[in-house]
Every structure is written in structure tokens, then in C-alpha cells.
Design a protein around this motif. Structure first.
Motif, PDB file in Angstrom:
ATOM      1  N   ARG A  97       0.821  -1.210   0.000  1.00 43.92           N
ATOM      2  CA  ARG A  97       0.000   0.000   0.000  1.00 43.92           C
ATOM      3  C   ARG A  97       0.857   1.262   0.000  1.00 43.92           C
ATOM      4  O   ARG A  97       0.563   2.215  -0.718  1.00 43.92           O
ATOM      5  N   VAL A  98       1.921   1.275   0.813  1.00 45.25           N
ATOM      6  CA  VAL A  98       2.751   2.476   0.906  1.00 45.25           C
ATOM      7  C   VAL A  98       3.968   2.423  -0.019  1.00 45.25           C
ATOM      8  O   VAL A  98       4.767   3.349  -0.029  1.00 45.25           O
ATOM      9  N   VAL A  99       4.082   1.351  -0.776  1.00 50.42           N
ATOM     10  CA  VAL A  99       5.180   1.142  -1.718  1.00 50.42           C
ATOM     11  C   VAL A  99       6.534   1.267  -0.997  1.00 50.42           C
ATOM     12  O   VAL A  99       7.360   2.118  -1.326  1.00 50.42           O
ATOM     13  N   GLU A 100       6.717   0.410   0.006  1.00 49.28           N
ATOM     14  CA  GLU A 100       7.987   0.375   0.732  1.00 49.28           C
ATOM     15  C   GLU A 100       9.107   0.116  -0.273  1.00 49.28           C
ATOM     16  O   GLU A 100       9.079  -0.885  -0.979  1.00 49.28           O
ATOM     17  N   PRO A 101      10.092   0.998  -0.341  1.00 48.26           N
ATOM     18  CA  PRO A 101      11.132   0.844  -1.359  1.00 48.26           C
ATOM     19  C   PRO A 101      12.275  -0.089  -0.984  1.00 48.26           C
ATOM     20  O   PRO A 101      13.033  -0.491  -1.856  1.00 48.26           O
ATOM     21  N   TYR A 102      12.410  -0.432   0.290  1.00 50.93           N
ATOM     22  CA  TYR A 102      13.559  -1.220   0.725  1.00 50.93           C
ATOM     23  C   TYR A 102      13.142  -2.320   1.686  1.00 50.93           C
ATOM     24  O   TYR A 102      12.142  -2.217   2.381  1.00 50.93           O
ATOM     25  N   GLY A 103      13.952  -3.345   1.733  1.00 50.41           N
ATOM     26  CA  GLY A 103      13.819  -4.368   2.754  1.00 50.41           C
ATOM     27  C   GLY A 103      12.865  -5.497   2.423  1.00 50.41           C
ATOM     28  O   GLY A 103      12.166  -5.489   1.415  1.00 50.41           O
ATOM     29  N   VAL A 104      12.866  -6.475   3.323  1.00 48.63           N
ATOM     30  CA  VAL A 104      11.942  -7.600   3.246  1.00 48.63           C
ATOM     31  C   VAL A 104      10.750  -7.257   4.127  1.00 48.63           C
ATOM     32  O   VAL A 104      10.904  -6.963   5.314  1.00 48.63           O
ATOM     33  N   TRP A 105       9.578  -7.258   3.538  1.00 49.44           N
ATOM     34  CA  TRP A 105       8.323  -6.971   4.246  1.00 49.44           C
ATOM     35  C   TRP A 105       7.329  -8.062   3.870  1.00 49.44           C
ATOM     36  O   TRP A 105       7.151  -8.358   2.690  1.00 49.44           O
ATOM     37  N   GLY A 106       6.708  -8.652   4.860  1.00 50.31           N
ATOM     38  CA  GLY A 106       5.708  -9.673   4.585  1.00 50.31           C
ATOM     39  C   GLY A 106       6.254 -10.854   3.810  1.00 50.31           C
ATOM     40  O   GLY A 106       5.522 -11.527   3.102  1.00 50.31           O
ATOM     41  N   GLY A 107       7.540 -11.092   3.928  1.00 47.93           N
ATOM     42  CA  GLY A 107       8.155 -12.226   3.258  1.00 47.93           C
ATOM     43  C   GLY A 107       8.577 -11.978   1.824  1.00 47.93           C
ATOM     44  O   GLY A 107       9.005 -12.905   1.144  1.00 47.93           O
ATOM     45  N   LEU A 108       8.466 -10.743   1.347  1.00 52.15           N
ATOM     46  CA  LEU A 108       8.873 -10.430  -0.026  1.00 52.15           C
ATOM     47  C   LEU A 108       9.954  -9.354  -0.042  1.00 52.15           C
ATOM     48  O   LEU A 108       9.912  -8.412   0.740  1.00 52.15           O
ATOM     49  N   THR A 109      10.878  -9.487  -0.966  1.00 53.41           N
ATOM     50  CA  THR A 109      11.932  -8.494  -1.158  1.00 53.41           C
ATOM     51  C   THR A 109      11.370  -7.313  -1.953  1.00 53.41           C
ATOM     52  O   THR A 109      10.239  -7.356  -2.461  1.00 53.41           O
ATOM     53  N   GLU A 110      12.200  -6.293  -2.113  1.00 56.30           N
ATOM     54  CA  GLU A 110      11.787  -5.127  -2.903  1.00 56.30           C
ATOM     55  C   GLU A 110      11.336  -5.551  -4.300  1.00 56.30           C
ATOM     56  O   GLU A 110      10.273  -5.155  -4.774  1.00 56.30           O
ATOM     57  N   ARG A 111      12.164  -6.330  -4.945  1.00 53.70           N
ATOM     58  CA  ARG A 111      11.876  -6.761  -6.326  1.00 53.70           C
ATOM     59  C   ARG A 111      10.613  -7.617  -6.387  1.00 53.70           C
ATOM     60  O   ARG A 111       9.797  -7.464  -7.291  1.00 53.70           O
ATOM     61  N   GLU A 112      10.462  -8.521  -5.436  1.00 53.51           N
ATOM     62  CA  GLU A 112       9.278  -9.380  -5.423  1.00 53.51           C
ATOM     63  C   GLU A 112       8.004  -8.563  -5.212  1.00 53.51           C
ATOM     64  O   GLU A 112       6.965  -8.859  -5.820  1.00 53.51           O
ATOM     65  N   ARG A 113       8.088  -7.520  -4.389  1.00 47.37           N
ATOM     66  CA  ARG A 113       6.909  -6.653  -4.186  1.00 47.37           C
ATOM     67  C   ARG A 113       6.603  -5.864  -5.446  1.00 47.37           C
ATOM     68  O   ARG A 113       5.442  -5.659  -5.794  1.00 47.37           O
ATOM     69  N   GLN A 114       7.643  -5.406  -6.128  1.00 46.42           N
ATOM     70  CA  GLN A 114       7.424  -4.686  -7.387  1.00 46.42           C
ATOM     71  C   GLN A 114       6.690  -5.575  -8.380  1.00 46.42           C
ATOM     72  O   GLN A 114       5.751  -5.137  -9.045  1.00 46.42           O
ATOM     73  N   LEU A 115       7.118  -6.814  -8.479  1.00 39.38           N
ATOM     74  CA  LEU A 115       6.472  -7.753  -9.401  1.00 39.38           C
ATOM     75  C   LEU A 115       5.039  -8.053  -8.967  1.00 39.38           C
ATOM     76  O   LEU A 115       4.138  -8.138  -9.794  1.00 39.38           O
ATOM     77  N   ALA A 116       4.833  -8.210  -7.665  1.00 38.23           N
ATOM     78  CA  ALA A 116       3.479  -8.512  -7.145  1.00 38.23           C
ATOM     79  C   ALA A 116       2.525  -7.345  -7.360  1.00 38.23           C
ATOM     80  O   ALA A 116       1.304  -7.570  -7.520  1.00 38.23           O
TER      81      ALA A 116
END
Length: 95
Positions: free
Chosen positions: A68-87
Motif C-alpha cells: 500500500r505504501v510502496v515500501e522501497p527497501y527491505g523484506v516486508w511480509g516475506g517479499l523483497t523489494e523486487r518481489e513486491r514490485q512484481l506482485a
């Protein structure tokens, strides 16, 4: 003087979930890379962070927040930055 009746009200419900997170007390360095971190070290750190997330009772809430807040760094909720971008990509739901 502030008009208290116009204040938005209590907001702890936006962050109170963090009190139950499995990562509390682990330290930010386990979830965020340092500048110049070698790729093998980063991969190992990310896997260790994901292991903490895998048993977390608020993992879904954490990931929801990060997306929701587009966290730019780190592992959040089990996903890396790149994985969140893809999701977050519009075509991700179709995959």
C-alpha cells in the motif's frame, strides 16, 4: 487553540499489528541491505529474513502495508523489494 472536534481521532489501529510481528527485536539489519552488500550475502540475509516472516502471525498485514505504501527497501511480509514490485504489477494477478 486546536479544535479537538476536527482532529481525525485515534490512529493506533494503523500500526498496532506491528506489536505482534515476529521480527520485533530481530534488528533492522536482518531485513535491510547495507550499501555495497555483496550479492551472496544479500541472498543469504534475504532468505533468513523470509524465514522469520514465514512464521509471523501478521505476515499478510505486513505485506499489505508494504504494498500500500510502496515500501522501497527491505523484506516486508516475506517479499523483497523486487518481489513486491512484481506482485504490484497489474498483470501479476493473471500469472
Amino acid at each position: 487553540m486546536a479544535r479537538v472536534s476536527h482532529l481525525p481521532g485515534r490512529a493506533e489501529h494503523h500500526w498496532i499489528w506491528q506489536a505482534e510481528a515476529a521480527c520485533r527485536g530481530v534488528g533492522a539489519d536482518a531485513f535491510f541491505h547495507t550499501e555495497g552488500e555483496p550479492r551472496p550475502d544479500r541472498a543469504a540475509r534475504e532468505e533468513a529474513a523470509k524465514a522469520v516472516c514465514s512464521a509471523c502471525p501478521v505476515r499478510a498485514r505486513c505485506l499489505e502495508h508494504a504494498l500500500r505504501v510502496v515500501e522501497p527497501y527491505g523484506v516486508w511480509g516475506g517479499l523483497t523489494e523486487r518481489e513486491r514490485q512484481l506482485a504490484a504489477r497489474p498483470d501479476a494477478a493473471a500469472a
